[in-house]
Motif scaffolding. Structure first.
Motif, PDB file in Angstrom:
ATOM      1  N   ASP A  18      39.818  59.846 103.815  1.00  0.00           N
ATOM      2  CA  ASP A  18      38.636  59.321 104.489  1.00  0.00           C
ATOM      3  C   ASP A  18      37.696  58.619 103.517  1.00  0.00           C
ATOM      4  N   LYS A  19      37.750  59.023 102.234  1.00  0.00           N
ATOM      5  CA  LYS A  19      36.885  58.393 101.246  1.00  0.00           C
ATOM      6  C   LYS A  19      37.290  56.952 100.968  1.00  0.00           C
ATOM      7  N   ASP A  20      38.556  56.613 101.243  1.00  0.00           N
ATOM      8  CA  ASP A  20      39.032  55.252 101.014  1.00  0.00           C
ATOM      9  C   ASP A  20      38.586  54.290 102.105  1.00  0.00           C
ATOM     10  N   GLN A  21      38.142  54.815 103.236  1.00  0.00           N
ATOM     11  CA  GLN A  21      37.759  53.962 104.358  1.00  0.00           C
ATOM     12  C   GLN A  21      36.255  53.731 104.346  1.00  0.00           C
ATOM     13  N   PRO A  22      35.837  52.568 104.846  1.00  0.00           N
ATOM     14  CA  PRO A  22      34.401  52.323 104.906  1.00  0.00           C
ATOM     15  C   PRO A  22      33.718  53.303 105.858  1.00  0.00           C
ATOM     16  N   ALA A  23      32.457  53.578 105.568  1.00  0.00           N
ATOM     17  CA  ALA A  23      31.711  54.540 106.383  1.00  0.00           C
ATOM     18  C   ALA A  23      31.610  54.073 107.830  1.00  0.00           C
ATOM     19  N   SER A  24      31.509  52.769 108.042  1.00  0.00           N
ATOM     20  CA  SER A  24      31.364  52.270 109.410  1.00  0.00           C
ATOM     21  C   SER A  24      32.589  52.605 110.252  1.00  0.00           C
ATOM     22  N   LEU A  25      33.771  52.595 109.657  1.00  0.00           N
ATOM     23  CA  LEU A  25      34.983  52.930 110.395  1.00  0.00           C
ATOM     24  C   LEU A  25      35.010  54.413 110.748  1.00  0.00           C
ATOM     25  N   ARG A  26      34.577  55.257 109.816  1.00  0.00           N
ATOM     26  CA  ARG A  26      34.524  56.686 110.101  1.00  0.00           C
ATOM     27  C   ARG A  26      33.529  56.971 111.223  1.00  0.00           C
ATOM     28  N   PHE A  27      32.358  56.333 111.181  1.00  0.00           N
ATOM     29  CA  PHE A  27      31.361  56.540 112.223  1.00  0.00           C
ATOM     30  C   PHE A  27      31.838  55.988 113.562  1.00  0.00           C
ATOM     31  N   THR A  28      32.616  54.913 113.538  1.00  0.00           N
ATOM     32  CA  THR A  28      33.152  54.362 114.772  1.00  0.00           C
ATOM     33  C   THR A  28      34.073  55.354 115.451  1.00  0.00           C
ATOM     34  N   ARG A  29      34.904  56.015 114.670  1.00  0.00           N
ATOM     35  CA  ARG A  29      35.798  57.022 115.242  1.00  0.00           C
ATOM     36  C   ARG A  29      35.012  58.179 115.843  1.00  0.00           C
ATOM     37  N   VAL A  30      33.990  58.624 115.143  1.00  0.00           N
ATOM     38  CA  VAL A  30      33.162  59.720 115.653  1.00  0.00           C
ATOM     39  C   VAL A  30      32.465  59.291 116.937  1.00  0.00           C
ATOM     40  N   ASN A  31      31.908  58.079 116.952  1.00  0.00           N
ATOM     41  CA  ASN A  31      31.224  57.593 118.152  1.00  0.00           C
ATOM     42  C   ASN A  31      32.188  57.435 119.316  1.00  0.00           C
ATOM     43  N   ALA A  32      33.404  56.992 119.054  1.00  0.00           N
ATOM     44  CA  ALA A  32      34.388  56.859 120.123  1.00  0.00           C
ATOM     45  C   ALA A  32      34.737  58.230 120.695  1.00  0.00           C
ATOM     46  N   ALA A  33      34.885  59.212 119.829  1.00  0.00           N
ATOM     47  CA  ALA A  33      35.189  60.567 120.313  1.00  0.00           C
ATOM     48  C   ALA A  33      34.023  61.129 121.117  1.00  0.00           C
ATOM     49  N   LEU A  34      32.803  60.932 120.628  1.00  0.00           N
ATOM     50  CA  LEU A  34      31.638  61.418 121.362  1.00  0.00           C
ATOM     51  C   LEU A  34      31.479  60.681 122.690  1.00  0.00           C
ATOM     52  N   GLY A  35      31.737  59.384 122.688  1.00  0.00           N
ATOM     53  CA  GLY A  35      31.654  58.611 123.923  1.00  0.00           C
ATOM     54  C   GLY A  35      32.674  59.072 124.947  1.00  0.00           C
ATOM     55  N   GLY A  36      33.903  59.336 124.491  1.00  0.00           N
ATOM     56  CA  GLY A  36      34.937  59.839 125.391  1.00  0.00           C
ATOM     57  C   GLY A  36      34.573  61.201 125.953  1.00  0.00           C
ATOM     58  N   ALA A  37      34.045  62.070 125.105  1.00  0.00           N
ATOM     59  CA  ALA A  37      33.620  63.392 125.576  1.00  0.00           C
ATOM     60  C   ALA A  37      32.464  63.261 126.564  1.00  0.00           C
ATOM     61  N   GLY A  38      31.562  62.326 126.297  1.00  0.00           N
ATOM     62  CA  GLY A  38      30.447  62.100 127.214  1.00  0.00           C
ATOM     63  C   GLY A  38      30.913  61.586 128.559  1.00  0.00           C
TER      64      GLY A  38
END
Length: 172
Positions: A18-38
């Motif tokens: 995860d450290k190799d990926q940009p922070a924006s990509l990590r946050f995008t995955r988290v937001n997508a998961a939260l959006g799906g749960a919502g």
């Protein structure tokens, strides 16, 4: 110490961390998961708590997407007008407060003076709340709230045309 020595054990094996990926990509995955749960929570909550039928849920989601595009026009206009982030934030707060007052959410529009009732018709959230209440509380279809839908579409068209015109002039 060579560059190869500084790599993590995963990187040496050719695996990405995860450290190799940009922070924006990590946050995008988290937001997508939260959006799906919502969305899942809203769908189940709608099915269990609302008066409308479950078949009205897709209508609600489509109309919510439509309303979001109307409000995105405001956001783009504000970002085009503002010179700083703070100025944009303050402008959004002013517009949001005016919208809440005239939406009927805080105060019933029917109890406002005649002139303020007419001004409230130019606030998109007023029409959205009438549509939302109609679907969630009454199980209404488009045949019941078509006037609010047309008003929302007209406001969206005007807001987005003004925004596009303003941004084109600003970019030239």
């Amino acid at each position: 110490m060579t560059r190869e020595d500084k790599k993590t054990p995963r990187a040496r094996r050719g695996q990405r961390s995860d450290k190799d990926q940009p922070a924006s990509l990590r946050f995008t995955r988290v937001n997508a998961a939260l959006g799906g749960a919502g969305l899942l929570t809203l769908s189940l909550g709608y099915w269990l708590l609302a008066q409308g039928s479950i078949t009205a849920a897709p209508l609600l989601l489509v109309l919510a997407l439509f309303y979001i595009f109307v409000e995105l026009g405001w956001g783009l206009l504000i970002s085009g007008i503002s010179r700083t982030q703070l100025q944009a934030l303050l402008l959004v707060m002013v517009i949001a407060m005016v919208g809440m007052v005239f939406s009927g959410y805080a105060f019933p529009v029917e109890n406002m003076p005649w002139l303020l009732q007419r001004i409230a018709n130019f606030v998109p959230i007023k029409h959205w709340l009438l549509i939302l209440r109609g679907i969630l509380l009454k199980g209404a279809g488009v045949d019941i709230f078509w006037k609010e839908l047309l008003s929302l579409a007209a406001l969206g068209l005007v807001i987005n045309v003004v925004t596009i015109t303003f941004l084109r002039k600003r970019l030239e």
